[in-house]
Design a protein around this motif. Structure first.
Motif, PDB file in Angstrom:
ATOM      1  N   ALA A  26    -103.716  37.135 -61.714  1.00 50.94           N
ATOM      2  CA  ALA A  26    -103.026  38.266 -61.076  1.00 50.94           C
ATOM      3  C   ALA A  26    -103.337  38.366 -59.581  1.00 50.94           C
ATOM      4  O   ALA A  26    -102.531  38.895 -58.822  1.00 50.94           O
ATOM      5  CB  ALA A  26    -103.398  39.564 -61.780  1.00 50.94           C
ATOM      6  N   TYR A  27    -104.470  37.880 -59.151  1.00 52.61           N
ATOM      7  CA  TYR A  27    -104.816  37.915 -57.723  1.00 52.61           C
ATOM      8  C   TYR A  27    -104.046  36.844 -56.959  1.00 52.61           C
ATOM      9  O   TYR A  27    -103.502  37.107 -55.893  1.00 52.61           O
ATOM     10  CB  TYR A  27    -106.322  37.722 -57.540  1.00 52.61           C
TER      11      TYR A  27
ATOM     12  N   TYR B 210     -99.364  34.412 -49.322  1.00 49.74           N
ATOM     13  CA  TYR B 210    -100.340  35.211 -48.583  1.00 49.74           C
ATOM     14  C   TYR B 210     -99.588  36.344 -47.889  1.00 49.74           C
ATOM     15  O   TYR B 210     -98.377  36.273 -47.703  1.00 49.74           O
ATOM     16  CB  TYR B 210    -101.125  34.355 -47.580  1.00 49.74           C
ATOM     17  N   PRO B 211    -100.311  37.401 -47.488  1.00 45.61           N
ATOM     18  CA  PRO B 211     -99.634  38.528 -46.829  1.00 45.61           C
ATOM     19  C   PRO B 211     -99.019  38.088 -45.503  1.00 45.61           C
ATOM     20  O   PRO B 211     -99.697  37.492 -44.669  1.00 45.61           O
ATOM     21  CB  PRO B 211    -100.750  39.544 -46.578  1.00 45.61           C
TER      22      PRO B 211
ATOM     23  N   GLY C 253    -109.580  31.516 -47.742  1.00 48.78           N
ATOM     24  CA  GLY C 253    -109.789  32.614 -48.686  1.00 48.78           C
ATOM     25  C   GLY C 253    -109.370  32.227 -50.099  1.00 48.78           C
ATOM     26  O   GLY C 253    -110.096  32.472 -51.063  1.00 48.78           O
ATOM     27  N   VAL C 254    -108.207  31.599 -50.226  1.00 43.18           N
ATOM     28  CA  VAL C 254    -107.710  31.177 -51.543  1.00 43.18           C
ATOM     29  C   VAL C 254    -108.620  30.091 -52.118  1.00 43.18           C
ATOM     30  O   VAL C 254    -108.987  30.129 -53.298  1.00 43.18           O
ATOM     31  CB  VAL C 254    -106.251  30.694 -51.452  1.00 43.18           C
TER      32      VAL C 254
ATOM     33  N   VAL D  20    -114.059  31.479 -58.869  1.00 43.64           N
ATOM     34  CA  VAL D  20    -113.615  31.888 -60.205  1.00 43.64           C
ATOM     35  C   VAL D  20    -113.488  30.704 -61.164  1.00 43.64           C
ATOM     36  O   VAL D  20    -113.856  30.789 -62.324  1.00 43.64           O
ATOM     37  CB  VAL D  20    -112.277  32.668 -60.119  1.00 43.64           C
ATOM     38  N   TYR D  21    -112.971  29.570 -60.664  1.00 45.56           N
ATOM     39  CA  TYR D  21    -112.693  28.428 -61.534  1.00 45.56           C
ATOM     40  C   TYR D  21    -113.508  27.199 -61.142  1.00 45.56           C
ATOM     41  O   TYR D  21    -113.293  26.132 -61.689  1.00 45.56           O
ATOM     42  CB  TYR D  21    -111.200  28.048 -61.457  1.00 45.56           C
TER      43      TYR D  21
END
Length: 187
Positions: free
Chosen positions: A104-105, A126-127, A144-145, A152-153
């Protein structure tokens, strides 16, 4: 993004959907992908890399460029690429493709298995800040990604064997396309 047909001839394309259709349904790309993977069956990684560079089309997911150089950015795509390599099996890559797509992020626009079948590529939005999407701004989001996915992974002792490819931090990084009939595309 810019789409480059092998051997390196630019074809401009701003639609992620076209790339998704190419990955999932182009018979020529399917044939090239099968041929490309043959050297991996015998462990010939050098031949695989050579064939990949000579035969597969690639994109610059971060934007369109007049030349593949960061100071030649014509228009940002609103996407960054994260490339996870070094998975133990195709099944692990398939599972991670789904996990990244469902995150979801991240909310990636496209996730597909890499040419080696031991990695996953995800195009992550991205924004956008119109007028302020400089190469430095985009690079900040790429990092950042990458950091998020690694955390996380990532490849920590309890988090699996995958590794985020650090070469993805370059906004003009080429991302090879290959056939993946089960690529995930967000409309």
């Amino acid at each position: 993004m810019s789409l480059f047909a092998a051997p390196i001839s630019p074809v401009k394309d701003s639609l992620t959907g076209r790339v998704s259709r190419l990955i999932t349904g182009d018979p020529t790309l399917e044939r090239l992908t099968r041929q490309l993977r043959l050297p991996l069956e015998t462990g010939d990684k050098e031949r695989f890399s050579e064939l990949k560079r000579q035969t597969l089309p690639y994109v610059t997911p971060c934007g369109t460029f007049s030349y593949r150089k960061s100071d030649r950015l014509l228009a940002p795509s609103g996407l960054v690429v994260v490339d996870v390599d070094g998975l133990d099996s195709t099944a692990e890559a398939e599972a991670l493709r789904r996990q990244l797509f469902d995150d979801a992020y991240l909310c990636p626009a496209l996730c597909f298995i890499s040419p080696s079948e031991r990695g996953v590529k995800a195009f992550v939005p991205y924004p956008e800040h119109p007028g302020n999407e400089t190469p430095a701004y985009i690079s900040e989001h790429i990092l950042g990604v990458m950091n998020y996915v690694e955390y996380v992974y990532g490849d920590g002792e309890t988090r699996g064997s995958q590794k985020v490819d650090p070469s993805g931090k370059d906004i003009v990084r080429s991302c090879f396309l290959c056939h993946d009939p089960n690529a995930l595309f967000r409309i």
